[in-house]
Design a protein around this motif. Structure first.
Motif, short mmCIF file in Angstrom:
data_model
loop_
_atom_site.label_atom_id
_atom_site.label_comp_id
_atom_site.label_asym_id
_atom_site.label_seq_id
_atom_site.Cartn_x
_atom_site.Cartn_y
_atom_site.Cartn_z
N ASP A 37 4.60 51.76 105.29
CA ASP A 37 4.46 51.22 103.94
C ASP A 37 5.49 51.95 103.07
N LEU A 38 6.52 51.24 102.62
CA LEU A 38 7.68 51.88 102.02
C LEU A 38 7.73 51.75 100.51
N LEU A 39 8.05 52.85 99.84
CA LEU A 39 8.44 52.85 98.44
C LEU A 39 9.89 53.31 98.40
N LEU A 40 10.79 52.41 98.00
CA LEU A 40 12.22 52.66 98.02
C LEU A 40 12.74 52.82 96.60
N THR A 41 13.57 53.83 96.38
CA THR A 41 14.13 54.03 95.06
C THR A 41 15.63 54.24 95.14
N ASP A 42 16.32 53.83 94.09
CA ASP A 42 17.76 53.98 94.01
C ASP A 42 18.17 53.76 92.55
N GLY A 43 19.33 54.28 92.19
CA GLY A 43 19.83 54.08 90.84
C GLY A 43 20.45 52.73 90.61
N ARG A 44 20.55 51.91 91.67
CA ARG A 44 21.12 50.56 91.56
C ARG A 44 19.98 49.55 91.71
N PRO A 45 19.46 49.07 90.58
CA PRO A 45 18.26 48.22 90.62
C PRO A 45 18.40 46.98 91.49
N GLY A 46 19.54 46.27 91.38
CA GLY A 46 19.70 45.04 92.16
C GLY A 46 19.73 45.31 93.65
N ALA A 47 20.43 46.37 94.05
CA ALA A 47 20.57 46.68 95.47
C ALA A 47 19.24 47.10 96.09
N VAL A 48 18.48 47.94 95.39
CA VAL A 48 17.22 48.40 95.97
C VAL A 48 16.19 47.27 95.96
N ALA A 49 16.25 46.38 94.97
CA ALA A 49 15.34 45.24 94.94
C ALA A 49 15.61 44.31 96.11
N GLU A 50 16.89 44.08 96.42
CA GLU A 50 17.25 43.22 97.55
C GLU A 50 16.77 43.82 98.85
N LEU A 51 16.97 45.11 99.04
CA LEU A 51 16.53 45.78 100.27
C LEU A 51 15.01 45.73 100.40
N ALA A 52 14.32 46.04 99.31
CA ALA A 52 12.86 46.03 99.35
C ALA A 52 12.33 44.64 99.66
N GLY A 53 12.96 43.60 99.10
CA GLY A 53 12.54 42.24 99.39
C GLY A 53 12.71 41.89 100.85
N ARG A 54 13.80 42.35 101.43
CA ARG A 54 14.07 42.06 102.84
C ARG A 54 13.10 42.78 103.76
N LEU A 55 12.65 43.98 103.36
CA LEU A 55 11.79 44.80 104.23
C LEU A 55 10.32 44.74 103.83
N ASP A 56 9.98 43.88 102.87
CA ASP A 56 8.60 43.80 102.37
C ASP A 56 8.13 45.17 101.89
N ALA A 57 8.98 45.81 101.10
CA ALA A 57 8.70 47.14 100.58
C ALA A 57 8.58 47.08 99.06
N HIS A 58 8.24 48.21 98.46
CA HIS A 58 8.10 48.32 97.01
C HIS A 58 9.34 49.02 96.46
N ALA A 59 9.99 48.44 95.45
CA ALA A 59 11.21 49.00 94.87
C ALA A 59 10.91 49.65 93.53
N VAL A 60 11.49 50.84 93.33
CA VAL A 60 11.37 51.54 92.05
C VAL A 60 12.77 52.03 91.65
N PRO A 61 13.47 51.31 90.79
CA PRO A 61 14.78 51.81 90.32
C PRO A 61 14.58 53.11 89.53
N ALA A 62 15.41 54.12 89.80
CA ALA A 62 15.27 55.39 89.11
C ALA A 62 16.59 56.14 89.12
N ASP A 63 16.94 56.72 87.99
CA ASP A 63 18.12 57.56 87.86
C ASP A 63 17.68 59.01 88.04
N LEU A 64 17.94 59.58 89.20
CA LEU A 64 17.44 60.92 89.51
C LEU A 64 18.30 62.02 88.93
N SER A 65 19.31 61.66 88.13
CA SER A 65 20.10 62.68 87.45
C SER A 65 19.42 63.16 86.18
#
Length: 258
Positions: A37-65
């Motif tokens: 059960d995956l929670l995926l995060t990245d600073g690029r909202p569109g890219a992480v949303a696409e990946l999460a959609g493909r893998l049936d995962a949950h996407a959380v865009p976040a700027d970790l800086s």
């Protein structure tokens, strides 16, 4: 090829930062294939949303800086689960800047993303694991640069060296709770940076690797999954370099080597 863990990761709650990058994507795909059960995060909202959609995962865009970005991510994790079982601190940045052009703001940003964010996330997740009595696992993504600095990447090397020491310390702090903390140093993977790499640079890097190939989708993810598995239940506080021998020492191909 990723080993078959026979359902060990089915339903495991896994957080992966920097998930839209090459290593992050490969790792997410490996855990998804095992039923996590995956929670995926990245600073690029569109890219992480696409990946999460493909893998049936949950996407959380976040700027970790930023501290706010890290807080938003920890709140999203808490809103989804009582605790994560696995945290993969994969997010990292690597600007190449000569010493005379390296400003304080860049140094601070590198440490914010590469060291402070992994520390804050690990501290939070280890706390929730401990409270839940869960024997989880944290894997930090290091680099051979922790041992082999380059002239324009010295601050990045310093951050990765700090991350490896942080890994050891977290392992000492969390071992009594049955929580293991390790690091993986992935090898050179073309396309793992935001900007495209010239073919001549890829060829030069490949020639310097003793096993004479670049990192592929079955390399770093295999190490990460193994470290998180019961097969590595007595492994903590270590860094596993999966780099074709690049950090072993200087390598010069023999004459006539293609």
């Amino acid at each position: 090829m990723i080993p078959d863990y026979r359902g060990e990761f089915a339903g495991k709650r896994v957080v992966i930062t920097g998930a839209a990058g090459v290593i992050g994507t490969w790792t997410a795909e490996a855990f998804a294939a095992e039923g996590a059960d995956l929670l995926l995060t990245d600073g690029r909202p569109g890219a992480v949303a696409e990946l999460a959609g493909r893998l049936d995962a949950h996407a959380v865009p976040a700027d970790l800086s930023t501290g706010d970005g890290v807080t938003a991510l920890t709140e999203a994790i808490d809103a989804r689960w009582p605790t994560a079982d696995i945290l993969v601190n994969n997010a990292g940045i690597y600007p190449r800047t000569p010493l005379p052009e390296t400003e304080r703001a860049e140094v601070e940003r590198l440490f914010d993303v590469n060291v402070i964010a992994p520390y804050q996330l690990a501290r939070h997740v280890i706390g929730t694991m401990t409270a839940a009595g869960a024997a989880g696992s944290v894997v930090n993504l290091s680099s051979g640069a922790a041992k082999r600095p380059t002239r324009t990447g010295g601050v990045y090397s310093a951050t990765k060296a700090a991350l490896e020491m942080l890994t050891r310390w977290l392992a000492l702090e969390s071992g009594e709770a049955g929580i293991r903390v390790n690091a993986v140093g992935p090898g050179f993977a073309p396309g793992s940076e935001v900007s495209a790499l010239p073919a001549e640079h890829v060829a030069k890097m490949t020639a310097a690797i003793p096993l004479h190939r670049t990192s592929g989708p079955g390399d770093a993810p295999s190490a990460i999954l193994w470290l998180c598995s019961s097969a590595a239940s007595f492994v903590t506080g270590t860094t596993l370099d999966v780099d074709g021998g690049r950090t072993a020492g200087d390598f010069t191909p023999a004459k006539g080597t293609p």
